[in-house]
Motif scaffolding. Structure first.
Motif, PDB file in Angstrom:
ATOM      1  N   GLU A   1      64.247  84.755  -1.690  1.00  0.00           N
ATOM      2  CA  GLU A   1      63.940  86.184  -1.642  1.00  0.00           C
ATOM      3  C   GLU A   1      63.710  86.589  -0.181  1.00  0.00           C
ATOM      4  O   GLU A   1      63.114  85.838   0.593  1.00  0.00           O
ATOM      5  CB  GLU A   1      62.683  86.480  -2.464  1.00  0.00           C
ATOM      6  N   PRO A   2      64.200  87.777   0.215  1.00  0.00           N
ATOM      7  CA  PRO A   2      63.986  88.216   1.600  1.00  0.00           C
ATOM      8  C   PRO A   2      62.498  88.255   1.959  1.00  0.00           C
ATOM      9  O   PRO A   2      61.666  88.667   1.151  1.00  0.00           O
ATOM     10  CB  PRO A   2      64.589  89.625   1.613  1.00  0.00           C
ATOM     11  N   THR A   3      62.169  87.808   3.144  1.00  0.00           N
ATOM     12  CA  THR A   3      60.780  87.802   3.597  1.00  0.00           C
ATOM     13  C   THR A   3      60.735  87.819   5.114  1.00  0.00           C
ATOM     14  O   THR A   3      61.650  87.319   5.778  1.00  0.00           O
ATOM     15  CB  THR A   3      60.034  86.561   3.071  1.00  0.00           C
ATOM     16  N   ASP A   4      59.671  88.396   5.658  1.00  0.00           N
ATOM     17  CA  ASP A   4      59.453  88.372   7.101  1.00  0.00           C
ATOM     18  C   ASP A   4      58.776  87.081   7.535  1.00  0.00           C
ATOM     19  O   ASP A   4      58.611  86.833   8.730  1.00  0.00           O
ATOM     20  CB  ASP A   4      58.581  89.560   7.528  1.00  0.00           C
ATOM     21  N   GLU A   5      58.377  86.275   6.569  1.00  0.00           N
ATOM     22  CA  GLU A   5      57.667  85.023   6.863  1.00  0.00           C
ATOM     23  C   GLU A   5      58.532  83.838   6.435  1.00  0.00           C
ATOM     24  O   GLU A   5      58.281  83.174   5.419  1.00  0.00           O
ATOM     25  CB  GLU A   5      56.314  84.994   6.146  1.00  0.00           C
ATOM     26  N   LEU A   6      59.604  83.565   7.213  1.00  0.00           N
ATOM     27  CA  LEU A   6      60.512  82.474   6.884  1.00  0.00           C
ATOM     28  C   LEU A   6      59.803  81.128   6.822  1.00  0.00           C
ATOM     29  O   LEU A   6      60.202  80.234   6.088  1.00  0.00           O
ATOM     30  CB  LEU A   6      61.641  82.409   7.919  1.00  0.00           C
TER      31      LEU A   6
ATOM     32  N   ASN B   1      59.221  80.750  -3.702  1.00  0.00           N
ATOM     33  CA  ASN B   1      60.292  81.298  -2.877  1.00  0.00           C
ATOM     34  C   ASN B   1      60.990  80.165  -2.133  1.00  0.00           C
ATOM     35  O   ASN B   1      60.395  79.484  -1.284  1.00  0.00           O
ATOM     36  CB  ASN B   1      59.739  82.320  -1.886  1.00  0.00           C
ATOM     37  N   SER B   2      62.254  79.966  -2.450  1.00  0.00           N
ATOM     38  CA  SER B   2      62.956  78.806  -1.911  1.00  0.00           C
ATOM     39  C   SER B   2      64.450  79.073  -1.824  1.00  0.00           C
ATOM     40  O   SER B   2      64.992  79.961  -2.490  1.00  0.00           O
ATOM     41  CB  SER B   2      62.709  77.576  -2.798  1.00  0.00           C
ATOM     42  N   THR B   3      65.105  78.291  -0.987  1.00  0.00           N
ATOM     43  CA  THR B   3      66.552  78.284  -0.875  1.00  0.00           C
ATOM     44  C   THR B   3      67.015  76.842  -1.006  1.00  0.00           C
ATOM     45  O   THR B   3      66.217  75.913  -0.833  1.00  0.00           O
ATOM     46  CB  THR B   3      67.004  78.903   0.459  1.00  0.00           C
ATOM     47  N   ALA B   4      68.292  76.636  -1.323  1.00  0.00           N
ATOM     48  CA  ALA B   4      68.764  75.267  -1.514  1.00  0.00           C
ATOM     49  C   ALA B   4      70.237  75.160  -1.152  1.00  0.00           C
ATOM     50  O   ALA B   4      71.060  75.987  -1.577  1.00  0.00           O
ATOM     51  CB  ALA B   4      68.541  74.823  -2.959  1.00  0.00           C
ATOM     52  N   PHE B   5      70.565  74.135  -0.361  1.00  0.00           N
ATOM     53  CA  PHE B   5      71.942  73.762  -0.045  1.00  0.00           C
ATOM     54  C   PHE B   5      72.227  72.470  -0.815  1.00  0.00           C
ATOM     55  O   PHE B   5      71.668  71.424  -0.486  1.00  0.00           O
ATOM     56  CB  PHE B   5      72.120  73.529   1.455  1.00  0.00           C
ATOM     57  N   LEU B   6      73.083  72.551  -1.818  1.00  0.00           N
ATOM     58  CA  LEU B   6      73.252  71.449  -2.753  1.00  0.00           C
ATOM     59  C   LEU B   6      74.645  70.830  -2.646  1.00  0.00           C
ATOM     60  O   LEU B   6      75.609  71.488  -2.244  1.00  0.00           O
ATOM     61  CB  LEU B   6      73.004  71.932  -4.188  1.00  0.00           C
ATOM     62  N   GLY B   7      74.741  69.578  -3.058  1.00  0.00           N
ATOM     63  CA  GLY B   7      76.005  68.849  -3.010  1.00  0.00           C
ATOM     64  C   GLY B   7      76.771  68.873  -4.306  1.00  0.00           C
ATOM     65  O   GLY B   7      77.644  68.034  -4.539  1.00  0.00           O
ATOM     66  N   GLY B   8      76.470  69.842  -5.168  1.00  0.00           N
ATOM     67  CA  GLY B   8      77.171  69.964  -6.437  1.00  0.00           C
ATOM     68  C   GLY B   8      76.946  71.348  -7.014  1.00  0.00           C
ATOM     69  O   GLY B   8      76.054  72.082  -6.572  1.00  0.00           O
TER      70      GLY B   8
END
Length: 467
Positions: free
Chosen positions: A163-168, A143-150
């Protein structure tokens, strides 16, 4: 998410069309904030933001700011990029009327405080490396998010949402830790990568020693219970409080072995402290991309991703737009577009092209980016561009800068060592390509040379069809 950001009803972006800014805008939009923004020109990125329901103006007049944003300073957060000129009309309005104004990097720092942040830093390679990390984690079900430069070819976006979660605190967040304007000093990652610390952005730093000092400060902010993966040979490890492991093509705790080219693709074995992953066949070419893949794999293996999953992810990774991006590959032509804008990047790119296609003729079209960068690295540009067989050199793209006396493309052309070289205007390029026999064509640069990609692609593809 930091609670301080929930206080704002309206988020206004000045420079919303930038690759990093647009990713941040998409995150706020996906999380229910009221968004609008300004950018200088209509680009595919700006068009995509508008299609997602974000209001964008191309006019910096105060009246183009939506009324709800303009008249409610207490409810509106302004996010800007340092690339915006000092005399920008909207920015001066926001300053004069006491709006809360934050840099993109400051907001990214706030967003990542409650996440398990993986910060990818380096003067070269951070976009590809960070998108590789994000792709491996996504492929492995982390479970991951990403802010990318391309814009990633696999996902068609510069933002990956978790994915949504209560445990950020269990979510991994991959971010590019940008050294420009010392922006990465707003980040305090759990895991860090540093790909390179070459001299760059000397208009900001002045000297290479200041660049190195900034990187030392950054690695000192990595959690002492975390880890830093650093390219072997960099002189910053002594500043880290975290554990340090190294990587490289031929040296380091994580390294490549048996590098070979098979059917125009790079193949290698990855050796790491706990074993070997054999026969990784990369879909994206380039020796530098093998090195980027090793760094990304090191993070994934450290987080417990299985070697087989790492290999499968690397082999399915399609790359990032404008990073060694194939536009045409047929019997008549190969056309590749690349964002390289520093001599080291151009050397790595052209060396890889020559390795893939030994003995073939390379026509390079290059647009220098920034007067200061051209001035500071003129000799390096001359040497790296001399790896091409023919050079078509465009005018310098100024971006945020005013001209500097004596710093011109003509000055740069004199430093290129090959005989087949010339200065070209933008509107001449297609006619030149029509009139001269070409084999491999490459476009190189970080300015607006990307607007030529589709016309050149169409020209070369149609010439094959017509033959």
């Amino acid at each position: 998410m930091s609670s301080s950001l929930t206080n704002w009803k309206n988020i206004y972006f000045v420079g919303i069309g930038g690759i990093g800014m647009s990713a941040l805008a998409r995150w706020f939009n996906a999380n229910g904030f009221h968004l609008a923004g300004y950018d200088k020109t209509m680009t595919p990125l700006v068009g995509a933001l508008e299609q997602e329901g974000i209001e964008v103006t191309l006019n910096d007049a105060i009246e183009t700011i939506p009324q709800a944003f303009r008249e409610n300073p207490d409810e509106t957060l302004v996010i800007y990029t340092p690339a915006v000129p000092v005399k920008h009309v909207q920015m001066n309005f926001f300053r004069d009327n006491n709006f809360m104004i934050l840099k993109r990097s400051q907001v990214l720092g706030l967003l990542t405080r409650n996440l398990r942040t993986i910060g990818v830093a380096g003067t070269h390679g951070k976009t590809t490396t960070s998108s590789l990390v994000a792709h491996i984690l996504r492929h492995a079900g982390v479970n991951s998010t990403a802010f990318l430069g391309g814009i990633t070819q696999n996902y068609g976006t510069n933002l990956l949402l978790n994915e949504p979660t209560d445990e950020l605190e269990s979510v991994f967040c991959v971010v590019e830790a940008d050294e420009f304007d010392r922006s990465f000093l707003t980040l305090f990652p759990e895991i860090g990568i540093v790909t390179s610390t070459d001299a760059d952005h000397l208009d900001i730093y002045g000297e290479h020693s200041a660049v190195l000092e900034s990187f030392r400060e950054y690695v000192g902010q990595i959690d002492e219970d975390g880890i830093l993966f650093m390219r072997a040979g960099l002189e910053i490890a002594n500043a880290a409080k975290a554990k340090v492991q190294t990587y490289g093509l031929n040296e380091g705790d994580y390294r490549a072995a048996g590098i070979r080219i098979d059917q125009s693709r790079f193949v290698f074995d990855l050796i790491y402290p706990d074993g070997t992953i054999e026969g990784i066949r990369m879909s994206i070419p380039g020796y530098h991309n093998i090195e980027n893949a090793i760094a990304a794999s090191a993070v994934a293996l450290y987080l417990g991703v299985a070697g087989k999953q790492v290999r499968n992810a690397l082999e399915s990774y399609k790359g990032v737009k404008r990073r060694f991006e194939y536009q045409v590959e047929d019997e008549a032509h190969v056309y590749i577009d690349d964002y390289a804008h520093h001599p080291s990047e151009i050397e790595a790119f052209l060396t890889s092209v020559k390795g893939l296609y030994p003995g073939r003729h390379i026509t390079a079209i290059f647009q220098p980016h920034l007067f200061t960068r051209t001035r500071d690295f003129a000799d390096g540009f001359g040497q790296s561009l001399s790896l091409a067989d023919r050079l078509l050199l465009m005018d310098i793209y100024p971006a945020r800068e005013l001209p500097i006396e004596g710093i011109t493309s003509e000055m740069l052309l004199d430093k290129v060592l090959i005989d087949d070289k010339r200065l070209v205007a933008r509107d001449e390029i297609l006619d030149i390509l029509r009139s001269q026999e070409t084999d491999i064509v490459v476009t190189i640069g970080a300015g607006d040379i990307d607007t030529l990609v589709t016309p050149i692609k169409d020209l070369l593809a149609s010439s094959f069809t017509n033959n």
